[in-house]
Each structure stands twice: as C-alpha cells, then as structure tokens.
Design a protein around this motif. Sequence first.
Motif, PDB file in Angstrom:
ATOM      1  N   HIS A  39       3.505   1.749   2.994  1.00 38.30           N
ATOM      2  CA  HIS A  39       4.386   2.920   2.929  1.00 38.30           C
ATOM      3  C   HIS A  39       3.529   4.167   3.071  1.00 38.30           C
ATOM      4  O   HIS A  39       2.708   4.436   2.209  1.00 38.30           O
ATOM      5  CB  HIS A  39       5.106   2.986   1.577  1.00 38.30           C
ATOM      6  N   THR A  40       3.733   4.904   4.160  1.00 33.40           N
ATOM      7  CA  THR A  40       3.035   6.195   4.265  1.00 33.40           C
ATOM      8  C   THR A  40       4.033   7.301   3.934  1.00 33.40           C
ATOM      9  O   THR A  40       5.235   7.058   3.832  1.00 33.40           O
ATOM     10  CB  THR A  40       2.462   6.403   5.682  1.00 33.40           C
ATOM     11  N   VAL A  99       0.854  -1.192   0.000  1.00 36.47           N
ATOM     12  CA  VAL A  99       0.000   0.000   0.000  1.00 36.47           C
ATOM     13  C   VAL A  99       0.890   1.242   0.000  1.00 36.47           C
ATOM     14  O   VAL A  99       1.839   1.328   0.790  1.00 36.47           O
ATOM     15  CB  VAL A  99      -0.907   0.033   1.258  1.00 36.47           C
ATOM     16  N   ILE A 100       0.592   2.167  -0.890  1.00 34.88           N
ATOM     17  CA  ILE A 100       1.344   3.419  -0.946  1.00 34.88           C
ATOM     18  C   ILE A 100       0.388   4.566  -0.634  1.00 34.88           C
ATOM     19  O   ILE A 100      -0.609   4.755  -1.327  1.00 34.88           O
ATOM     20  CB  ILE A 100       1.937   3.653  -2.365  1.00 34.88           C
ATOM     21  N   GLU A 101       0.700   5.308   0.428  1.00 34.75           N
ATOM     22  CA  GLU A 101      -0.170   6.427   0.806  1.00 34.75           C
ATOM     23  C   GLU A 101       0.697   7.670   0.950  1.00 34.75           C
ATOM     24  O   GLU A 101       1.713   7.653   1.637  1.00 34.75           O
ATOM     25  CB  GLU A 101      -0.878   6.095   2.137  1.00 34.75           C
ATOM     26  N   MET A 102       0.285   8.750   0.291  1.00 36.06           N
ATOM     27  CA  MET A 102       1.123   9.937   0.384  1.00 36.06           C
ATOM     28  C   MET A 102       0.909  10.712   1.673  1.00 36.06           C
ATOM     29  O   MET A 102       1.781  11.453   2.114  1.00 36.06           O
ATOM     30  CB  MET A 102       0.950  10.830  -0.838  1.00 36.06           C
ATOM     31  N   GLY A 103      -0.218  10.502   2.319  1.00 31.66           N
ATOM     32  CA  GLY A 103      -0.411  11.119   3.637  1.00 31.66           C
ATOM     33  C   GLY A 103       0.499  10.458   4.664  1.00 31.66           C
ATOM     34  O   GLY A 103       1.113   9.423   4.409  1.00 31.66           O
ATOM     35  N   ASP A 104       0.550  11.073   5.846  1.00 33.10           N
ATOM     36  CA  ASP A 104       1.484  10.564   6.855  1.00 33.10           C
ATOM     37  C   ASP A 104       0.912   9.408   7.662  1.00 33.10           C
ATOM     38  O   ASP A 104       1.505   8.952   8.625  1.00 33.10           O
ATOM     39  CB  ASP A 104       1.925  11.686   7.802  1.00 33.10           C
TER      40      ASP A 104
END
Lengths: 617, 157, 421
Positions: free
Chosen positions: C201-202, C169-174
């Motif tokens: 991955h955040t 999972v790729i999330e651009m938020g923290d």
Amino acid sequence: MAWTRKVLRVNLTEGSLQEEPLNMEWANDYLGQRGLATKYLVEEIDPKCDALGPDNKMIMTTGPLTGTMAATGGRYSVVTKSPLTGAIACSNSGGFIGNEIKSAGWDMVIFEGKSPSPVYLYLEDDNAQLLPADDLWGKSVWEADELIHTKHQDPLIRIAAIGRSAEQGCLYAAIVNDLHRAAGRSGVGTVMASKNLKAVAARGTKGVGNIENPAEFFKATQEGKKVLAENAVTGEGLPSMGTQVLMNVINEVGAMPTRNMREVQFEGAGKISAEAMHEPRDNDGKPNLTTNGACFGCTIACGRISTIDQGHFTVENKPQYWGNSGGLEYEAAWALGSDCGVDDLDACTYANFLCNEDGYDPISFGSTVAAAMELYEAGAITKEHTDGIDFSFGSAEALAKAAEWVSTGEGFGKDLGLGSKRLCEKYGHPEFSMTVKGQEFPAYDPRGIQGIGLAYATSNRGACHLRGYTIASEILGIPEKTDPLETEGKAELVKAFQDATAAVDSTGLCVFTTFAWTLEDIAPQVNAACEGDWSADKMLEVGERIWNMERDFNMAAGLTGKDDTLPKRLTKDMAANSGPAEGKVNNLAEMLPKYYEVRGWTPDGVPTDETRQRLGL
Amino acid sequence: MLRSLQIEPEKCTGCLQCEMACSYHAEGVFNTAKSRIKVFTFHEEGRFVPYTCTQCSEAWCMHACPVEAIVINETTGAKEVIDDICVGCKVCTIACPFGTINYNTETKVTYKCDLCGGDPECAKACPTQAITYVDSDHGGLERMRAHAAQNLPQEGA
Amino acid sequence: MKHVVIGAGPAGVIAAETLRKVDPSSNVIIVGDEPEPPYSRMALPYYLIERINEQGTYLRKDSSHFSSQNIDVIRDRVSEIDTKSKSLKLDNNDSILFDKLLLATGSHPIRPPIEGMDLPGIHSCWTLEDGRNIIKRAKPGANVVLMGAGFIGCIILEALAARDVNLTVIEMGDRMVPRMMDQTAGNLIKDWCQKKGVNVHTSTRIEAIEQGSGDALKVRLDNGEKLDADLVISATGVAANTQLLEGTGIETDFGVLVNNRLQTSHPDIFAAGDVCQGKDFSTGEYSVQAIQPTAADHGRIAAMNMVGKDTIHQGSVNMNVLDTMGLISSSYGLWMGVDGGESTNLIDNERFRYLSLQFEDDILVGAQSLGLTQHVGVLRGLIQTKLKLGKWKEHLIKDPTRIMEAYLANTQAIGHNAQVL
C-alpha cells in the motif's frame, strides 16, 4: 560432450517453441553444425519443396567447438534449401552470435513454417520467445540491430538479422550478424525473409562446458594456436593483410577474374588490394584500414575494420557512413572491384558497407552487377533501365547505385536482385552469366587454376571456393604444391579438400584455419572436447558422408550430373588472354569423369549403392 | 616485486580469448558473461578495449565492504572476494568507481579479478600480447593507472 | 597522543584502524554501547535469512583483530562529554581523557508518532537484538506488517518473504523507496513485490496500532482498513544520534555540523558516519547521508585530520544499492536531475529494467538503475570524477547502457586510438 544436447524447434506458423534433445546418434555420424544440421534438414523436408515456401526449413546451428577456447571456435551455419540454386544451402559465419546461442544453451534452432506477421526470436538462456517485429520490418540490418538492443537494454545481446534486400526478394540475400559478419551465400537471408523472421537475438549466460577431457583439450587447443601463430598465412599474412593478402598474388598468377570473367588479370588490382587499404589517403591522411578485428575466439583476426574517405562521392553528406565498419575481404574486393572493373577503393568499401547494412552477398551482387555491365555494353540493358546512369565496366557510380538499389529493392534493384543467371536469361544473354547451379563465381579463375574449376562445378551449393579450396594447394602450396595449370590429380585433390572441409565446417571452427591446420591438428581438439573417438580418419569419413548426403539431397531436389558444369566462356569460348595461363581454358571434361570415379559415383554422377553403404547412408 | 596486468588496447582484436580463459578458470565453463575481464567494443571507432580491475591502491570496494569479505592477497597484491564471507550486499559494486566488481545473481556474491593467484589466465590466453603480466613499476602501467584514477579524490592517502 | 572514537560501526572502526596505521605510537580507543563485537547493519538482512550467523555480521572477522592492532574496544555507553577537560564519562562512571575525539555514534530508527507504538510485537530492524526478536515472531504463516518502504524496509523484504510470512507493506510516500528512486522505478519495484505475493500500500498511513486477541495486533490504516498483525516492523527512517551532545556546545543540525575536514565546532572533536552532517559531493551542501560508503569515507578522512595530516573531504556521492526480493536497484547523486540539465532513460516494464541518467552540461550528475548488476560502479566514477563526456554525452543519451564505454573512451590510454575515442 561439448554439445549442449538441446535443440530449439520454432514453428513460425503456430508461433510455438519446443525444446527437444539433440539426436546424439546423428551427432556421432555427422558431428555438428554443417553435417548434423544437414542431416536434420534432409530428414525433415521434401527436397522438391519451394525454397521460399512454408515447407522449407531453416536451421541455425553451432558446432561442438563453438563457444570454446579452441581458436576460431565461434562459428555457426545456416542450413536450408537455397532459392538461388534449388540445391542444399549451408552458409557459415563468424562474429559472436554463434557463441551466444550456444552459451544460451542451444546447439541448434530449427525454424519451420511461416509466421503470419513479422517476428524475431529472442533467446535469453532457456527463455525463448517469438516477439513481434512489425516495427523492424522495412528496416536495415543495422537499424534493426540498434532497435533490438535499445528495446532489450542490453549491449551484449548478439543479433543476426535480414535487411531490406531480403524482404524485397533479392535471391542472394544474406543473414548478417554482429553488424558485419554474414552467412552470406546461396540466399539464406531470402529464406529467412520468406518466413517473416526478421532477426534472431541471443544472450547466453550459461556458458559452454562439458568438455570431455579438459586437460587434453587445453593441450590440443594450445598446440593448435601455436601452429596458427607460427604459420606464414595465419600468423602473418591474414592478421596484417586479411584475406586481401591474396589480391596481388592471384592477379599475378593470372587467375583474377576481371570484367565478368572476360579477362584474368585486373590492371587496377593494386588500387583495391590489401596494400592499398594500408595507404594513407590524401584527403584525411588516414588509411582505409583502421584495424583488424577478430571473430569470437579467433587468434588469427583477419577481419577488416575500415572507413570510407568522408569526401568520397559515395558518402558525401552521409555521416552515417563515416564511422568504422566491416571492410573489404578479398572476395568482396574482387567481386565489387575487379569483376566490375572498378578500381575505386572507397566505392568498393561503400558497396561492401551496403551489403552488410542491408544483408546481401557481395560475391553474388558484384558478379550480377558485372553481368549487368556486360549486358549494358551489349545493348541489352540501356540507360532506361539504369536511371540514366552509364553502366559500363569500371563505373564506380554504377556500382554504388546498384548497391543502393539492391539494398532497398528500388528501381533496377529488383532485377539485380535476381542474380546473374536470371538477370542474363531475362535480358536474352544466358551465356553472360558466370554461375554454376545458379550461384555466382568467387574470385579465382578456373582457367588459371584448373582444380578450382572442378571444385566449382561439383560444389553442392553452386559455384563456391569454400567447398573445396584447392587454391591452398594449387597456389599457396598447402599442404603441398600442385601445378595450377595441370588437370592430373585434381579429381583426388578436389575430393580430399571437399571432404575435409565438410568435416571442418561441422566443428564450429573456421575453415581459414586450414591454411595452417590439417585434420591432424583439428581432430585432437574435437576428440578432447567430445565424447566418442574422433580421429582424423573418422573426421574425413564424416566429411565424405556429409558430402554424399548433400549430393543425395540435390539429386532428389532434381539436380543431375549435367549441373556439374562451368559456363562455356571458361571451358571453350574465351581463353585466358594474359598472364601465365594465357591461351588456356578450364579442362573440366578431363577431370569430371575421374572425379565421379574417385567419389564412387556412377558416370552420371550419382552415388552408387556401394558408396552409400560404405558411408552408412 | 608485485606484478600487474598491463593492457594495451591498440593491440586487441576483440577475440575474447581472455574472457573465455578467465571464465573457465573462475567458473569452470567458457562463459564470457561471467568473465572478470571484459573487452569493450567501440564499433564506430574500430577499437577494442579490454578492461578489468587495476587492483587500485585505494581499493574502494575493499573499504566499502561492511563485513571484511574483500581482502588483500599479500603475495599478489590482488584484492580478493572471500565468497564464504560476502553477504551479497553489493555495496562494493556501487563503490568501485571503475565498475570492475560485479554481482552474480546466481551465486549471490560479488566477483572481481583476483589475478588468478598470480598467474593470470587472460594474459596467457591473449594471442596479441594486448594483455601482459608485468612488474608493477612498468612505465605503461603507471600511465594506465594515472588515467584510470584521474580526477578521483585521493582519499586517505 | 590519545585518540578516542565513540561508536563501533563502520565509520568508527575504519577511523580507528586508520589512526593506528598513520599514528602507530598513539593510543586508540573505541567505545561502543552494544554488547557484541563491532558489526555491520548492512549484513542484518542476510542474518535474518540465516545465510550468515551473528559472526557473519561482524565488521572484522578475527576475534583478536582489535587487540592485535592495539586498539582498545570498551563496551559501554558514554554518558557525558566534557569538551573543556577533553574527557568522557561512561555509564560505569569511568572517565577517559582524549586528545582527539571522533563522534561516530551513528543513528537510530525514528519512532513514528503513532498511537500504540509501545505495544509488544512492534520492532525496528536496526540492531542484532532487533534481528533476534524479528526472527522469533516472523514464523511461517504469521501476519507481518512492514511500516515504511524505504531503503531499510525494502532490504528486509526478502528476508521476511523467505520466512513465508504473510507480508503487507505500508508506505506513506506515493511509491516505494521515494528517497532513492523516482516514480517510474519506485512503481516498478512495487509491481515486482506484488508479483512476488507481497501486499503493498503506497500513499497510505498507519493511524494506530491496537492490541488484538492474544499476542496479535490490529493495524488501522487511514483508508479505514484494518490489518491483523503478529509482528509490526517499523522502518520509517533514521535520525542521527546527537543526544549526547546536548549542552556540550558542539553545534548540531540534522547531524553534527562539520567543516570539510570533518572537524566539529570544537577543534579537537571530529564526526563521521551517520551522525555526521558531511559534505554532499553533488550539491556541495552539508547533509546526513547515513550510508555505508560515506561512513567509510568519513572514517578514513576524519582519522587523517585527527593525526594532523590535513585531508580535505571533497564530499561523498550519495548512493545506494538495494536488493528488493531479487530486483536490484541503485541510485547515485542527483538522480532526480537538476534544473536546466538533460536526462535520458530506458524502461522495460516487462523485464523490470530501468536506467536513467542525469546530466549537467556534459557531466553525469545522477543516475538510477533497476536490474543492472554489471559495471554499475562506473556510474559513481563518472559522477565523482566529473568527467567531461564530450561527444559521449550524445552517445549516452542515445544508448544509456554504454556507460562503461563512455568512461573508458574518456579515461584510457588507448594508444594511437587516443584521439579517436
């Protein structure tokens, strides 16, 4: 079935937990709860072991009907060797945790050894863990309850815990569950503290199933509930008045032990009775009693939920005691009130709150304070001991202070925590101690009620009304009236009550049902729930087997027939000074030999081989 | 005439016979953790309050269900969860402002009071008549409903 | 009277049914552009784990439901709205006149501006057709990259994990679900997923997606890492379907602008559901919530106003419930708190439990929970009734789990106890 067939064994020394199958062969002979757990205990511990040492074990046990819809089916018991009496201890409690343990999938939990540091057991269905309790040690039951609830974020966790009194070695410390229900007698809380076990917290979501014959079970439990509802005691008296319904009744028959059992009637009974608890107070217009509350599954609901007058000296500036909590039951009202000569309802309620808050038996506590008051009046105890407080009979201040001290073990609390027998010995007047086998008397005077004297003397856990409640027959006429002043027939009566009670205590049901129920009402419920054939006759046989097993344990622990006795005050020195029993003492000597005979014991009170064989012991 | 559960908390002793009866009927075991009716305890105040779905006419749960798994039983008026249709999305559990429809993590569907098909076990089991099954126009019930719904916007009505 | 509803999602269907109920003699028409009968996107994750078949996703189970209610369902796309003549044009060139129109056109997944988004093997998870494509590619052992750990991303995690794929999972938020939960909760959800074998991955972006060997894709991250992927699922958020309204004069912002009767700038045209920028109960502002319960609220209230039964929309509570691989979370209203408000929370990291309450004065205005499945709805009740909690606020601050008691104590007729609680 009704049993979950699972036992959790907790080795506190090792910190290990192990699941094992319930011994179903034993279950068939001892049913559950009191009987079955005692069987486990006598098989596993040396009767001569130090009750507060690691070799003693402590078993928390449910019964086959615990957690079912049978009325009052929420009981659990704690079985261990008592530090107060050195005899077998089995303390029974209601509330809600019994069901929770069973719903989590466990019939019983056996604690053995001693934890190197404070811990509590957390049971969430199959997930059982010992968790550190360093932060809980030194806290009251109520504080520990709150801390555990907060930690697990689950308001539905049910908790049984010990308070500071147990940690401080009070010998009559209780295990308090659901804030104000208690496995109260014989110092089972002291044993728990000796194991560094602060609490048991349970959350069960599996439920209780495996009812052998559901249709029959619902029929039998439904009929049972109907009997309870239609009975004058369980259907009217207990719900409206609680066990306190007895206060005025017992006082009138001249069997209300007063001022350390020097007298048999209390002039202040009306001020601390059930009726008084209903009276609106001058200060706030509210009565002491807010409502009655039930234990799990109980259709009687004798529990009292009370408040203390906020202006009363005991709770002034202590808002933590202004809310509702467990109110006075008859035994507590008697011990804290009549036996100490205190007729201050709020003071008694306050002392009762403290007994719950820090976990100790109000009967033993009240009786011990009564003994201390007599010691004070005799000059054996002085104001030096009591922090300058007048400890005369009738002093509400003394009662309140005594409770505060025993709660924390501070000041004179350590001595009061010894119990009446050791306290009176320490201060040179063993004759002041109103105990049998080291355990304090409950609220029925054996001079005015002969049979109960025999029941006290022969009770396997020391003086106790709940091992054979002959009051039912001698005062209330249940199942039939016998003359309380007569000794004839009491040996048989006591045996019948003792055996039946041992059976009832092994079901998961409450003994208060027996105001209305006989084994003929109970057996069909057990029979429908459990595999096997459970007739009233079989239950009575199981009860007798349990009684003799307990007796064997006590003999092996070093007790003898000589311990089946009453204080001289009751048999010789002080006849009843008023009421219907005026001039009477308890004639134990007339009843005891006959009792041994009907029990099938030797004249020394030892079960004969023949008796043992008959019972399969 | 539709009938409804009427709850009079002042009569409740907190014995949980209702919860056992409910769970046995619905789950086949005595299991208060799975009961559709819950008794809430107010320890400080010394009060016990049984509470369950009022089968409200707004039926927030039913309207929020994305797959029509909650339907009205025309005979009893109860809003019932059809287990086979419920996908377990839990939207109903957050939509019900009374908190009386819950998710079962084992069966993975939601569950609520269905009035036992018109013969509620809780009412039969209550030893103090704190829970009764009465005609819906009973005055006490109206008051209870009014309390339950006070301040909630009356959507779609 | 002729009512036309564009869109066959929950808002459209509930509106049509309400219209039929309150205006029995009217014509009611739903125009939907997907080939299937009206279905629920909420049910898609359960379709992916094959707990239900396609029919299980349908909003209404009875195949004759709409015809028996005398609601016409037209399966075509609306190509044009003429607000002057009050008519619609369909792709098949048919025209439909309307007296009142409801825009319930929903929303569409945002396509992030990333290089390589056109490559085969990149799907959103929005329609039944998407679901079918995902099922085809998400074979056991396949490398799957999920772009975005928002609500939709999280809700399909379990479906993907259950298919035994190798999931990242790729999330651009923290944190996970940053628009629904705070840092504490978002991180607990992340820990939970990682414990269950999902790579998360955040604070990480996908820079580009490239064609690898064969059907495989290469996903390039902004930390330099490259991931192999047989399937990339794009779940980076949704936007309202307002394209159709260009040039109609109907005012839009993030969604269609409406008043508190869900009426657009055109008096005979209303909007509901994901496309509607409706009133938020908590803020009083108008925003696009794009959630199922709000769609249901909108559908009913818009329909009432369409038939002239004046009904005010008080605003919908923004709320969500999410099941991330068995960890159930929910959030309500102003879960992030308000200036000058008070809050309380309980955290149990080991058991993944969290409960956070936000107050303004003695009113609950927001809440978040993890691991709570019993009585959670009462949080909505407390927020939406603006119940004055009085002394129960202090009780809740001390023990937030007593939400049900707080509600009952303040709302129930408790006989002679009423003054006590």
